[in-house]
Design a protein around this motif. Structure first.
Motif, short mmCIF file in Angstrom:
data_model
loop_
_atom_site.label_atom_id
_atom_site.label_comp_id
_atom_site.label_asym_id
_atom_site.label_seq_id
_atom_site.Cartn_x
_atom_site.Cartn_y
_atom_site.Cartn_z
N THR A 186 8.47 -77.25 56.71
CA THR A 186 8.65 -76.57 55.44
C THR A 186 7.98 -75.20 55.53
N ALA A 187 8.53 -74.26 54.79
CA ALA A 187 7.94 -72.92 54.73
C ALA A 187 7.39 -72.72 53.33
N PRO A 188 6.10 -72.39 53.20
CA PRO A 188 5.55 -72.21 51.85
C PRO A 188 6.20 -71.00 51.16
N LEU A 189 6.26 -71.09 49.84
CA LEU A 189 6.88 -70.03 49.04
C LEU A 189 5.96 -68.81 49.04
N LYS A 190 6.49 -67.64 49.42
CA LYS A 190 5.67 -66.43 49.44
C LYS A 190 6.22 -65.44 48.41
N LEU A 191 5.81 -65.62 47.17
CA LEU A 191 6.30 -64.69 46.14
C LEU A 191 5.59 -63.35 46.27
N ILE A 192 4.32 -63.39 46.70
CA ILE A 192 3.57 -62.13 46.86
C ILE A 192 3.70 -61.68 48.31
N ARG A 193 4.46 -60.62 48.51
CA ARG A 193 4.64 -60.07 49.84
C ARG A 193 4.86 -58.57 49.70
N ALA A 194 4.91 -57.87 50.83
CA ALA A 194 4.92 -56.40 50.79
C ALA A 194 5.92 -55.86 49.77
N ARG A 195 7.13 -56.43 49.79
CA ARG A 195 8.20 -55.93 48.93
C ARG A 195 7.86 -56.08 47.43
N THR A 196 7.41 -57.26 47.07
CA THR A 196 7.12 -57.48 45.64
C THR A 196 5.88 -56.70 45.23
N ILE A 197 4.89 -56.59 46.13
CA ILE A 197 3.70 -55.80 45.80
C ILE A 197 4.09 -54.35 45.55
N LEU A 198 4.95 -53.82 46.44
CA LEU A 198 5.40 -52.43 46.29
C LEU A 198 6.08 -52.22 44.93
N TYR A 199 7.04 -53.10 44.61
CA TYR A 199 7.75 -52.95 43.33
C TYR A 199 6.77 -53.03 42.17
N ALA A 200 5.82 -53.99 42.24
CA ALA A 200 4.88 -54.18 41.14
C ALA A 200 3.97 -52.96 41.00
N VAL A 201 3.51 -52.42 42.14
CA VAL A 201 2.62 -51.26 42.08
C VAL A 201 3.35 -50.05 41.49
N VAL A 202 4.58 -49.81 41.97
CA VAL A 202 5.34 -48.67 41.42
C VAL A 202 5.57 -48.86 39.93
#
Lengths: 504, 289
Positions: free
Chosen positions: A349-365
């Motif tokens: 199984t692969a753990p869910l990674k909601l926080i990753r570079a892409r989402t951090i970038l969108y959230a920061v902008v």
């Protein structure tokens, strides 16, 4: 009649004990679809479950806001409209609850749109096309139109057989009632739209009396027609052929994005399941095609993630229902990531990674844009002054050798009551101010939420000229006589070269 | 009709039956939405021919059943604008000049209308900013020939200066040099005296000689102290404002040729309300008395 139909339709296949296989085909799968063939009508079956309930709720809230918002009142004082949300085109103002935006402040709206776009990116990178599946007006109204169709014509199978029947009284009645209801929803939608541009109660009265402006009827008609056409008739074709978002979204979706997915590892190999058969060495998918039957865009989710899928999650509801009936665990179709499915293929199984570079970038902008907007909002002035120095002539020599300059001064009172202001020339000793048609000592009255343009003359007497450069900076100060609030604007005072120094 | 249908073996698509050099054309019909849109535009075009002017005839053109004409639309718009203004125009016509500024809306209307009329009729000589040029007075300052009150300005506008109007404002300075009324040295001395009057650098001996000439020849109109009689068109020579320039050479030229510019009478050319607006506008430029 029905007998004849039965003879044409092949005997139903049992997908599992008590579960018929739906005669549903994924007509909009990319490889099965020709650009030259006519549209094949889709008859989405009613789904029931968690996601259907969420969708009903979202529909209630979004449509509720859309239809009711113009009727919400917000008192702003006697001279201003009391509509909470109003795009006042005639006076170039946008009222939004406590906020009132002048045309030159439209960047607030731009900022909101930027925020909305970034929010869309963020949500899409986390959970796919949530916008498309739940909140997009096209989805919401199509959902409503399908509900209407179901109300008059029955669910999927009844609608299919009604479509195959020759025209008769029953068919004419059911079909026409459906279209009449769609048209009524269209008119209501167009009606609600125009209320955002005029005082809603007044406009409603005028609409019925036939005295509303022609443009109101025109836009009502346009929106009624587009709602009827796009929501009632065109439906999934809008998403598949007209909308650019399905083409863009691929850039925001990655392996860690939650998508409505058919779990191949668990489902395959698929096939009908007979009573008493073992579940070993086969998949949980009994090929009942319930997921295809409920799909509003006419695809098969088991083909994998595809452009035509709006991620409405109704297939999850349909499949969970079947899994419950055949006693298999739910979630054969579920929100899952590609990473997790690839891991499942090798038994991990692969753990869910909601926080990753892409989402951090969108959230920061988003955060940065939000902060900038908040700062702009809190620094918004209620008094604005624009000063324009005359260019022709730049100065006027008067007969007593004093020098006069002319200015256009615009005073914007953004407060919701009339205010009186006095002008001062700060940094220009001995200057006298006169305003065309106004006594400056009495002050300049600017009415509620208004702009006043003033013709202002500043005269510097001869004996003061020697102290000035040929072009001297000074400030016009506009001071609220009641509150003392003042705004200064830098400008220029010019004199003839060397005037006041020697000779004349 | 359907007997000659031929299916292309390779693609499985029906052909049109057209063959070029052995190449057969496949029948790929246009998308239906495209075709329907195309037909709709044809219908639209026919409707357009019927209702709008479309085809030239030998002497005229087809008018169309709606009788649409852009020329008439403009005329209608202009008359609509006129009638929209009529309230203010009537009010302006009825209001005495001095009372216009008491009504802020009327003042704004008069200044705006006067400004527009100024740009069309007056700017060629006085400049777009009414700043004037040599020989054409600056209307922004407070130095007026023929008076700077609202009534004076309106009168000047109506009758003009040295125009062909019978009541024209018309005084004329003698051409001292051209008509040999003074010799060159007398003119030069008088000019030195004028330089003294206006507070510029001057030659004391020449100015003393010129003082006599000034008293004899000039003081009748310009006054013994050179203050002028502006209501009669005789400029004040002591201030810093010169219509034709304040240098020695310019003053000499003025005495020699007895300068006198012409302004046409606008009374018959512009309607009374426009004249009134113009007077208010010029007065509002800052120098009005």
């Amino acid at each position: 009649m029905t007998k004849m139909m039965r003879s044409i339709i092949p005997a139903t296949i049992q997908a599992a004990p008590g579960i018929d296989q739906h005669d549903a085909r994924a007509v909009n799968s990319a490889e099965k679809r020709s650009l030259y063939s006519s549209r094949q009508k889709i008859h989405p079956k009613r789904a029931g479950g968690t996601f259907r309930r969420i969708k009903w709720m979202v529909m209630l809230v979004t449509l509720g806001i859309y239809y009711a918002l113009p009727w919400l009142r917000w008192y702003r004082g006697p001279d201003l409209p009391d509509q909470a949300v109003l795009l006042d085109m005639a006076h170039n103002r946008f009222f939004f609850f406590f906020l009132e935006i002048w045309p030159q402040e439209f960047y607030f709206v731009t900022g909101l749109l930027v925020l909305a776009a970034l929010g869309l990116f963020l949500v899409t990178s986390m959970a796919g096309r949530v916008w498309c599946g739940y909140t997009c007006p096209q989805t919401v109204w199509t959902d409503l139109m399908i509900a209407v169709e179901r109300f008059w014509q029955g669910d999927r199978n009844q609608r299919i057989s009604l479509d195959k029947k020759p025209w008769g009284l029953e068919k004419i009645f059911k079909k026409s009632m459906t279209h009449v209801t769609w048209a009524a929803i269209g008119v209501l939608t167009g009606g609600a739209f125009i209320f955002y541009f005029e005082d809603a109660p007044t406009l409603a009265r005028d609409l019925f009396a036939g005295t509303a402006p022609a443009i109101a009827y025109l836009f009502l008609g346009i929106f009624a027609a587009t709602t009827y056409l796009l929501g009632g008739i065109a439906r999934e074709q809008v998403c598949i052929y007209m909308c650019p978002w399905p083409r863009i979204q691929g850039a925001m979706v990655d392996h860690e994005t939650l998508l409505v997915s058919y779990r191949k590892e668990r489902g395959e190999p698929r096939g009908p399941h007979k009573k008493g058969d073992t579940w070993d060495d086969r998949g949980d998918c009994v090929d009942c095609k319930a997921c295809v039957a409920v799909c509003p865009t006419g695809i098969d989710i088991r083909d994998g993630s595809q452009l035509e899928c709006i991620q409405c999650a109704l297939c999850i509801d349909a499949c969970n229902d079947i899994m419950g009936k055949i006693g298999r665990p739910k979630g054969l179709i579920a929100y899952d990531t590609i990473a997790n499915q690839e891991a499942a293929a090798v038994g991990k199984t692969a753990p869910l990674k909601l926080i990753r570079a892409r989402t951090i970038l969108y959230a920061v902008v988003m955060g940065v844009v939000g902060l900038v907007m908040l700062a702009a909002l809190s620094l918004r002035t209620t008094l604005e002054v624009n000063v324009l120095h005359d260019r022709n002539p730049p100065y006027v020599l008067l007969s007593d050798a004093s020098v006069r300059n002319g200015y256009v001064v615009k005073v914007l009172n953004k407060l919701h009551e009339p205010h009186t202001y006095r002008l001062e020339a700060r940094g220009l000793d001995g200057a006298q101010i006169s305003i065309l048609g106004v006594d400056n000592s009495q002050g300049v009255k600017v009415s509620t939420d208004d702009l006043r343009e003033l013709r202002v003359y500043v005269t510097v007497p001869k004996d003061r000229l020697a102290t000035l450069a040929d072009a001297t900076n000074f400030s016009f100060v506009v001071k609220d006589m009641a509150t003392g609030h003042e705004v200064a604007r830098k400008t220029l005072f010019q004199k003839p070269a060397g005037a006041g120094n020697a000779g004349n | 009709m359907t007997t000659n249908r031929e299916i292309d073996a390779v693609t499985g698509v029906e052909t049109t039956g057209h063959v070029w050099d052995g190449i057969k054309e496949l029948n790929k019909p246009l998308p239906r939405w495209w075709l329907l849109t195309f037909y709709a535009t044809i219908v639209w075009a026919i409707g357009y021919w019927v209702v709008y002017p479309a085809f030239p005839t030998l002497t005229s053109y087809t008018k169309g059943i709606w009788n649409y004409s852009q020329r008439e639309t403009v005329a209608k718009d202009v008359s609509a604008a006129r009638s929209a203004q009529s309230g203010y125009r009537d009010k302006l016509a009825a209001t005495p000049l001095d009372d216009v500024k008491k009504d802020p809306d009327l003042l704004r209307f008069a200044v705006a209308g006067g400004g527009a009329a100024f740009q069309t009729n007056c700017a060629p000589c006085h400049g777009r900013g009414a700043q004037g040029f040599a020989g054409y007075p600056n209307l922004n300052d407070d130095d007026w020939l023929w008076g700077g009150t609202l009534a004076d300005i309106e009168k000047t506008l109506q009758v003009g200066i040295r125009s062909d109007h019978k009541d024209a404002r018309a005084t004329q300075m003698p051409k001292y040099g051209l008509e040999k009324l003074l010799d060159e040295s007398q003119i030069s001395d008088a000019a030195e005296f004028v330089l003294k009057l206006s507070g510029q650098k001057f030659d004391a001996a020449a100015a003393d000689r010129g003082a006599k000439t000034f008293t004899e020849q000039c003081a009748a109109c310009h006054g013994p102290a050179g203050k002028g009689m502006q209501e009669q068109g005789a400029p004040n020579l002591t201030d810093g404002i010169w219509l034709y320039g304040g240098s020695k050479a310019a003053i000499v030229e003025s005495i020699r040729t007895g300068r006198g510019g012409v302004m046409p009478a606008w009374g018959g050319r512009l309607d009374p309300v426009t004249l009134k607006s113009l007077a208010v506008y010029v007065h509002s430029l800052g120098g009005g008395k």
